[in-house]
Scaffold this active site. Structure first.
Site, short mmCIF file in Angstrom:
data_model
loop_
_atom_site.label_atom_id
_atom_site.label_comp_id
_atom_site.label_asym_id
_atom_site.label_seq_id
_atom_site.Cartn_x
_atom_site.Cartn_y
_atom_site.Cartn_z
N GLU A 71 -7.15 -5.72 4.14
CA GLU A 71 -7.61 -4.40 3.70
C GLU A 71 -8.57 -4.52 2.51
O GLU A 71 -9.44 -3.67 2.32
CB GLU A 71 -6.42 -3.50 3.33
CG GLU A 71 -6.87 -2.05 3.22
CD GLU A 71 -5.78 -1.12 2.81
OE1 GLU A 71 -5.01 -1.49 1.91
OE2 GLU A 71 -5.69 -0.03 3.39
N GLU B 228 -0.29 1.57 9.18
CA GLU B 228 -1.53 2.16 9.69
C GLU B 228 -1.29 2.57 11.14
O GLU B 228 -0.43 2.00 11.81
CB GLU B 228 -2.70 1.16 9.65
CG GLU B 228 -3.38 1.06 8.30
CD GLU B 228 -2.60 0.23 7.28
OE1 GLU B 228 -1.80 -0.63 7.70
OE2 GLU B 228 -2.77 0.44 6.07
N THR C 187 -4.12 4.88 7.35
CA THR C 187 -3.11 4.50 6.37
C THR C 187 -2.15 5.67 6.09
O THR C 187 -2.59 6.76 5.74
CB THR C 187 -3.81 4.10 5.06
OG1 THR C 187 -4.58 2.94 5.31
CG2 THR C 187 -2.81 3.80 3.96
N CYS D 94 -4.97 -0.29 -7.15
CA CYS D 94 -3.85 -0.70 -6.29
C CYS D 94 -3.83 -2.20 -6.03
O CYS D 94 -2.79 -2.83 -6.11
CB CYS D 94 -3.85 0.08 -4.98
SG CYS D 94 -5.04 -0.46 -3.74
N CYS E 23 -3.09 7.61 -1.79
CA CYS E 23 -4.41 7.73 -2.44
C CYS E 23 -5.47 8.32 -1.53
O CYS E 23 -6.40 8.97 -2.01
CB CYS E 23 -4.89 6.37 -2.91
SG CYS E 23 -3.59 5.27 -3.43
N CYS F 183 0.86 -1.18 0.00
CA CYS F 183 0.00 0.00 0.00
C CYS F 183 0.90 1.23 0.00
O CYS F 183 1.72 1.40 0.89
CB CYS F 183 -0.90 -0.01 1.23
SG CYS F 183 -1.71 1.57 1.54
N HIS G 41 -12.55 5.98 -3.04
CA HIS G 41 -11.58 5.00 -2.52
C HIS G 41 -11.94 3.58 -2.96
O HIS G 41 -11.06 2.73 -3.09
CB HIS G 41 -11.44 5.12 -1.01
CG HIS G 41 -10.05 4.76 -0.55
ND1 HIS G 41 -8.92 5.37 -1.04
CD2 HIS G 41 -9.61 3.80 0.30
CE1 HIS G 41 -7.84 4.81 -0.49
NE2 HIS G 41 -8.24 3.86 0.33
N TYR H 232 -9.35 0.87 -5.25
CA TYR H 232 -8.99 -0.54 -5.05
C TYR H 232 -8.99 -1.34 -6.35
O TYR H 232 -8.39 -2.41 -6.42
CB TYR H 232 -9.94 -1.18 -4.03
CG TYR H 232 -9.57 -0.86 -2.59
CD1 TYR H 232 -9.02 0.37 -2.25
CD2 TYR H 232 -9.74 -1.80 -1.58
CE1 TYR H 232 -8.66 0.66 -0.95
CE2 TYR H 232 -9.39 -1.51 -0.28
CZ TYR H 232 -8.86 -0.29 0.04
OH TYR H 232 -8.50 -0.02 1.33
FE1 SF4 Z 1 -3.30 1.94 -0.03
FE2 SF4 Z 1 -4.73 1.10 -2.10
FE3 SF4 Z 1 -5.82 2.77 -0.31
FE4 SF4 Z 1 -3.90 3.56 -2.04
S1 SF4 Z 1 -5.99 2.87 -2.54
S2 SF4 Z 1 -4.04 4.04 0.12
S3 SF4 Z 1 -2.61 1.77 -2.12
S4 SF4 Z 1 -5.14 0.66 0.04
FE FE Z 2 -6.91 1.53 1.95
#
Ligand code: SF4
Ligand code: FE
Length: 484
Positions: A448, A258, A191, A300, A104, A100, A293, A297
């Site tokens: 996650e 985190e 995060t 990422c 983001c 991660c 968000h 996902y």
């Molecule tokens: Fe982390 Fe994915 Fe959230 Fe970006 S979108 S902060 S990489 S979990």
């Molecule tokens: Fe996340």
């Protein structure tokens, strides 16, 4: 300075006075701490890749606010191409870090706050949008990493924020002053907070009129007085402290982090407030942030999935079974699942539309479908990776045993795979799989995937709301020639 180099970013974090605690002790230098450094390296990658000409289109954008080139992680989406490039950028970073990369949440908080403040001002004549544009322009110019803080501890989940026995279980305003507000509470699972210059705080649920003090959004520097961060434990985290810390950690360079973040009476000046008591807009902010968000996902997790699929395929090669039909089929299945997630990330972006404020938002139904699939498919991908890798993924001896004069020869003799492959390389791939499925990176890849950006039920509520069942019933009745 519109774009920082990776090194400049690291040095900028070194200058911050963060209150970070781990294992009950204050960490004076989080930047160089062996357990924490890999997480900083992941954020650093968002700066390094932005300097690389081959990734310029994905990693940077031109800001209408500064007029110059900015890192896409600080960009306000101007069209659906921006939304799709965001997902592609996240896949790239997932591939490069297998972790991660944290930045983001700020990008998603930026875009959700941008459009919501516009609509609050339109209704109430407040100045939140103006505040926010000033703030975002500053962040773009300084190329800051911003954390987006949403999740309150929540206490009794059956009670509204104001009805909790301890009023601090949701972050709230404790004092209103002519020059600003004072807030108290905490945000959980934050995060990347220790690798961020700033934090945007938002409410975590829709609120009613009695929750006025809890309907608050604002930004403060992460080293503002009163902020304390308590690092979350990750499985196998102390392996990074061992004498041999190259193989067993699985991914020695990158990671995620985190923290539980406590706000002990933190002062927020007026021009950094973006919501203050307009309770009916809390839900809008939550829904938009979560939507962005959930889109994230589809980028990422897919990038990290690419690494895990690759690792499983290498493990099969090292075991001498790359041609076995069931292995080939399992690798196909993993790719099918992973690309399905990517399809959802791209689709909700391509179907995006402008908000009243002018920035672009994803299609909320498709973004929630994206994240709902993410709560399932990475588990299946991890299951197949463990199947292909074999039990050795959790029973292999340590790097110290490999290096030992006494045990080393036996480890090398009996853990051999196909001819020409070193036992060390075989262990490296197995430990990477362990890391992604069960180790420190499992926070970012597995669990996650379940709970990040909202637990599965949160998406099902949105799917119910956005799915338009009455329209579908009408379609069926028309085809069946039902007359009521
Ligand atoms: Fe982390 Fe994915 Fe959230 Fe970006 S979108 S902060 S990489 S979990
Ligand atoms: Fe996340």
């Amino acid at each position: 300075m519109a774009l920082m180099t990776g090194e400049q970013y690291v040095e900028s974090m070194r200058k911050m006075n963060l209150q970070v605690y781990m294992f009950g002790k204050k960490i004076d230098n989080p930047v160089d701490h062996p357990i924490l450094r890999p997480s900083l390296n992941s954020v650093k990658a968002t700066y390094d890749l932005a300097q690389d000409p081959q990734y310029e289109d994905l990693m940077t954008a031109v800001s209408p606010y500064t007029g110059g080139k900015v890192n896409r992680f600080t960009h306000i989406h101007q069209n659906t191409t921006d939304l799709m490039n965001k997902v592609k950028m996240q896949r790239l970073l997932g591939q490069q870090t297998a972790a991660c990369f944290q930045r983001c949440v700020g990008m998603d908080a930026f875009n959700a706050t941008f459009s919501t403040t516009y609509e609050i001002d339109k209704k109430y004549g407040t100045k939140y949008h103006e505040n926010f544009i000033k703030y975002l322009t500053m962040c773009q110019e300084k190329d800051y990493t911003i954390d987006g803080a949403m999740t309150d501890p929540k206490g009794d989940r059956g009670l509204a924020p104001h009805a909790q026995e301890d009023p601090d279980l949701y972050l709230h305003v404790v004092e209103r002053r002519p020059d600003g507000i004072v807030v108290r509470g905490a945000k959980a699972h934050q995060t990347g907070i220790i690798n961020s210059h700033e934090v945007i705080v938002m409410p975590t649920i829709s609120m009613g009129p009695d929750d006025k003090d809890y309907a608050v959004a604002f930004a403060v520097p992460t080293d503002a007085e009163g902020i304390m961060m308590i690092i979350g434990r990750q499985s196998c985290d102390t392996r990074k402290m061992e004498e041999y810390n190259s193989i067993d950690v699985g991914n020695s360079e990158f990671g995620g982090v985190e923290a539980l973040v406590v706000f002990n009476d933190v002062f927020v000046p007026n021009d950094r407030i973006f919501l203050n008591g307009e309770t009916e807009f809390a839900g809008m902010l939550v829904e938009r942030f979560a939507g962005y968000h959930r889109q994230s996902y589809g980028g990422c997790k897919v990038g990290v999935g690419d690494v895990l699929i690759g690792a499983a395929a290498v493990a099969a090669d090292y075991n001498g079974v790359p041609k076995a039909s069931h292995i080939k089929d399992k690798l196909i299945e993993m790719q099918h699942l992973n690309e399905t997630l990517y399809c959802c990330g791209i689709a909700c972006s391509a179907e995006g539309h402008p908000t009243e404020s002018g920035n672009y938002i994803i299609d909320l139904l498709l973004a929630n479908v994206c994240k709902q699939n993410v709560t399932r498919f990475p588990y299946e991908i991890a299951r197949l990776a463990e199947d292909i890798a074999g039990g050795i993924v959790v029973t292999a001896p340590s790097e110290a045993d490999l290096r030992s004069d006494i045990t080393g020869p036996y480890v090398k003799k009996y853990l051999v795979g196909t001819k020409g492959v070193s036992v060390e390389n075989r262990l490296r791939i197995l430990r990477l799989i362990e890391n992604l499925c069960l180790g420190t990176a499992a926070v970012g890849y597995r669990t996650e995937s379940m709970h990040g950006a909202g637990s599965p039920q949160a998406q099902r509520i949105m799917i119910a709301r956005q799915g338009n069942l009455p329209m579908k019933k009408a379609l069926a009745k028309k085809i069946a020639k039902v007359e009521e």
